[in-house]
Design a protein around this motif. Structure first.
Motif, PDB file in Angstrom:
ATOM      1  N   ASP B  70       6.516   1.932   8.123  1.00  0.00           N
ATOM      2  CA  ASP B  70       7.921   1.844   7.411  1.00  0.00           C
ATOM      3  C   ASP B  70       7.873   0.305   6.857  1.00  0.00           C
ATOM      4  O   ASP B  70       7.992  -0.803   7.567  1.00  0.00           O
ATOM      5  CB  ASP B  70       8.988   1.672   8.471  1.00  0.00           C
ATOM      6  N   LEU B  71       7.952   0.220   5.500  1.00  0.00           N
ATOM      7  CA  LEU B  71       7.705  -0.937   4.818  1.00  0.00           C
ATOM      8  C   LEU B  71       9.238  -1.714   4.948  1.00  0.00           C
ATOM      9  O   LEU B  71       9.068  -2.827   4.697  1.00  0.00           O
ATOM     10  CB  LEU B  71       7.529  -0.728   3.384  1.00  0.00           C
ATOM     11  N   THR B  72      10.299  -1.227   5.441  1.00  0.00           N
ATOM     12  CA  THR B  72      11.377  -1.721   5.554  1.00  0.00           C
ATOM     13  C   THR B  72      11.414  -2.629   6.764  1.00  0.00           C
ATOM     14  O   THR B  72      12.125  -3.565   6.976  1.00  0.00           O
ATOM     15  CB  THR B  72      12.405  -0.611   5.794  1.00  0.00           C
ATOM     16  N   ALA B  77       6.532  -5.620   6.014  1.00  0.00           N
ATOM     17  CA  ALA B  77       6.248  -5.958   4.628  1.00  0.00           C
ATOM     18  C   ALA B  77       5.686  -7.412   4.662  1.00  0.00           C
ATOM     19  O   ALA B  77       5.193  -7.692   3.445  1.00  0.00           O
ATOM     20  CB  ALA B  77       7.766  -6.099   4.064  1.00  0.00           C
ATOM     21  N   GLU B  78       5.980  -8.178   5.300  1.00  0.00           N
ATOM     22  CA  GLU B  78       5.155  -9.709   5.265  1.00  0.00           C
ATOM     23  C   GLU B  78       3.823  -9.479   5.553  1.00  0.00           C
ATOM     24  O   GLU B  78       3.114 -10.015   4.852  1.00  0.00           O
ATOM     25  CB  GLU B  78       6.061 -10.767   6.169  1.00  0.00           C
ATOM     26  N   VAL B  98       2.988   4.691   2.816  1.00  0.00           N
ATOM     27  CA  VAL B  98       4.031   4.752   3.990  1.00  0.00           C
ATOM     28  C   VAL B  98       4.369   6.130   4.566  1.00  0.00           C
ATOM     29  O   VAL B  98       4.757   7.103   3.741  1.00  0.00           O
ATOM     30  CB  VAL B  98       5.238   3.796   3.568  1.00  0.00           C
TER      31      VAL B  98
END
Lengths: 343, 343
Positions: B70-72, B77-78, B98
Motif C-alpha cells: 500500500d503506497l498510500t 511512500a517515503e 503494489v
DNA sequence: TTGTATGCGTTATCAT
DNA sequence: ATGATAACGCATACAA
C-alpha cells in the motif's frame, strides 16, 4: 538448475518444438489440446517464466513508465497507487522514477525509461524541456493532473474546482476570500488554472479580488515547504485586513495555513474558513477536517492508463492530442463555516 | 525514422563496427580516441539509446523490483522514495508493484517481477508464502522494515524503539502505559517485536503489563482502517481504568487514537500521552505534533539497495542471511507530557 | 586496436 | 496443426 529454464527447456521437456510452446503462451487457438496440456505441465514442472526482456524484443513492451517528482506528496502517492492497480489489471507493469527537484537528475531518470523502451510514459509532474526532448515521438506521453501544451493531458478541471470552492465560501457569506498557492511545488499551469477558477468564482459571486488577499509568489518548483514559508504565511495572516476565507491551491498548502493560523491563534473555521484542493487522505482526519476539492483519482488513473496503452484516441473522442478534464467534487468538512458577523 | 536507431545504425553512421560502438558504451579503455569520438558523435546525432531489454539478455539486469502492499501508507511512500533515489544513484531502476490486500493479486504482481528478471526484489511488506515461492533462489530477496525468517531483513530495531517509547513515558511519571497495535496492516512479526520492546521497557521501568491496557486483536492484514476501528478504540479509551499513556505500534494507529480521544474529549497530552512509531511526515504537523520513534529511512534505503545490488555479504559482515537492525530515535513533540497527578 | 561470428530467449514467418 | 528458421539488439569471445 542455476539459471532459469528457457522456452527451449520447456519444449524439450514436453517433447515439442519451441514454436508450440510459444503458441501456447500466446494463447493461439490453433494448438492441439493434448499438446497444450503437455506444455502447460512442463511449464509447471520446470517453473518456467517467460523472459519479458526477450519477449519485448519482438513485441510491444508491457511496461509503463511513471515519472513523479516527489512520491512523498500524498496526492502523487495515492494517484500512483491507483495507476499501478489499473495498469496491473490491464496486464502492464510500472517502472517508477522519482526525479526530485534537480533538473539534470530528471533527464537521467527519463533517459532510463526510454532505454527500457517503455510503451508509454505517464508524467505526474511537469518535466523540464530537456527531459521531454529526450523521449522522442515513438514513445507515447500522457500527462496526469498537470497540463502540457500540445500533449495529451488528463486532469481534474482545476478552474471548476476553485470556482466551486469560492462558491461554497460565498454561500457561507464570506466577502473577503483570498487565494494562496505560494511555494509549494506544483505545475505552474495548474496553479494558474486554479487561480483562474478562483477569479471566475469571485466574479460570479459578485466579489472583488484584492491584491492583498493573494499569496502567490512562486518559489522553487518541486520543493518541500521552505523553512520560512511559515513566516510568510504568518505575516500574510497577521495583516489587519486579512481575508475571512482562504482558498488554498492544494491541501498541502492548506496544511501549512492551518499551522500558521494555529500559531497566530486564529481559529478555523470560526474566524477563518479554509478550503483545500486534492482531498488527500489526511484531510479527512478529525484534527484536520479540511473542506476540500476532491479529484476523481480512480477515473484519472483509469483514463491515463487507457490512454497510455491504447493511445490518445481511446480516451479522447476527437483528434488528439486534446486534453480532457474531469469534474471535481466539493467535500465539506469542518474547516469552513459561516462568515463572522461584522464587528 | 519510425523505429529507434540500433547499435548497427550507430556503427554504420560512424563508419565502424558495432563492436566498437559496444566497446565505447561499455567504457572499455582499449578503444582509440578518434573512434570513440566518432561513435559518441554518431550516438548524439542519431539520438541513439541502448535497448535495455536486449542488453539484459547478456548482462545482469539493472532493474530492482519493489513490492509494497500500500503506497498510500506514508511510511512506505517515503521509504520507496529514498530507495528509488539511492538506486538511481547506483544506476538502477525500480520496477514497482503494489499488491493491495488480495493474496492472489500479490502472486500475479510478483510473477511479473520475476518475468522481468529483476536483479533483486525488495519487499516493503510481507508477501504471502505462495508469492514468495514464486520467486526462486536465483533472484535475490531483501526485506525492508519487516522480518522474514531465513532471509535477509533490514529494519529498524523495533523492540528498541518501543522500549525507548516506554522509557520516555516512564520518565514522565506514567505508570499505566498501554500498547495498541490492532487492525492496522503491518507485518505480524514487526508487531510482535514492537510489543516485545514494550514489555521489556515496562519491565525495566519496574512497571507491570496489564491485559486491560492492551489492544492487539489483529484484524485483516494489509488493510485500511476498518470503519468500526474507531468504535473499538473509543471503547478501549472509554474504560474507567484506561492507561494514562499509550504506545502505538505505528503512527497510523496513533492518528486513529488521536481521533478517538478527540471524540471522547480526552485531551492529549494532558490526560493521555501518546507515542507513535515511524515518524511519518504528518506527525510533525502542528495539529498532530506526535511524539514518535523515528526510523532511519535513508540508511534503511541505502543498505537495502546495496544488499540488493551487491548481495547480502556487502552489508552483513557475517554469514548471510543475517538480519541487520538499525537504531531508532525518539522524537519528542507535544503528544506526551507529565503523567496527570493522582486524583 | 578493430572486425567477425555467435549466443541470449523469444516471437514471427514460412514450409511442411 | 506443427516444426524449422530467421529476425530482434546487444555483448562477447575470438580472429585478424
Amino acid at each position: 538448475m542455476r539459471r532459469p529454464p528457457t522456452i527451449i527447456d520447456v519444449a524439450s521437456y514436453a517433447g515439442v518444438s519451441k514454436s508450440s510452446v510459444s503458441n501456447v503462451l500466446q494463447g493461439k487457438r490453433t494448438v492441439d489440446e493434448t499438446i497444450r496440456k503437455r506444455v502447460l505441465d512442463a511449464i509447471d514442472e520446470l517453473g518456467y517464466r517467460p523472459n519479458a526482456g526477450a519477449r519485448y524484443m519482438r513485441q510491444r513492451s508491457k511496461v509503463l513508465g511513471v515519472v513523479v517528482d516527489d512520491l512523498t506528496n500524498p496526492f502523487h502517492a495515492e494517484l500512483a497507487t491507483y495507476i499501478e492497480a489499473y495498469a496491473a489489471k490491464r496486464m502492464h507493469s510500472i517502472l517508477l522514477v522519482v526525479t526530485g527537484s534537480q533538473l539534470e537528475h530528471q533527464s537521467s531518470r527519463v533517459r532510463s525509461l526510454v532505454e527500457h523502451r517503455v510503451a508509454a510514459m505517464m508524467f505526474l509532474s511537469a518535466p523540464g524541456k530537456k527531459a521531454l526532448e529526450l523521449v522522442g515521438p515513438e514513445i507515447r506521453k500522457v500527462f496526469v493532473g498537470i497540463r502540457m501544451a500540445k500533449e495529451l493531458s488528463i486532469a481534474v478541471d482545476d478552474s471548476a474546482g476553485t470556482s466551486l470552492a469560492v462558491e461554497h465560501l460565498a454561500a457561507l457569506g464570506h466577502k473577503k476570500i483570498g487565494f494562496v498557492s505560494a511555494m509549494l511545488g506544483n505545475d505552474p499551469n495548474v496553479e494558474a488554472a486554479r487561480f483562474k477558477g478562483y477569479q471566475h468564482g469571485m466574479r460570479v459571486a459578485g466579489l472583488g479580488v484584492e491584491e492583498a488577499h493573494l499569496l502567490r509568489e512562486v518559489g522553487a518548483r518541486n520543493s518541500e515547504p521552505s523553512p520560512n514559508y511559515q513566516e510568510i504565511l504568518k505575516q500574510f495572516l497577521g495583516r489587519r485586513n486579512r481575508p475571512t476565507a482562504l482558498v488554498a491551491a492544494l491541501d498541502r498548502v492548506a496544511l501549512e495555513i492551518i499551522s500558521a493560523a494555529d500559531a497566530l491563534g486564529i481559529r478555523i473555521p470560526e474566524s477563518l474558513s479554509l478550503v483545500g484542493f486534492d482531498d488527500i487522505t489526511i484531510a479527512s482526519h478529525s484534527r484536520i477536517a479540511l473542506t476540500t476539492i476532491a479529484q476523481p483519482m480512480k477515473d484519472l488513473a483509469r483514463l491515463v492508463v487507457d490512454a497510455a496503452i491504447d493511445g490518445p484516441s481511446a480516451v479522447a473522442g476527437g483528434k488528439p492530442p486534446a486534453s480532457i478534464f474531469l469534474p471535481p467534487r466539493l467535500v465539506v468538512r469542518r474547516s469552513t463555516a459561516q462568515a463572522p458577523t461584522k464587528r
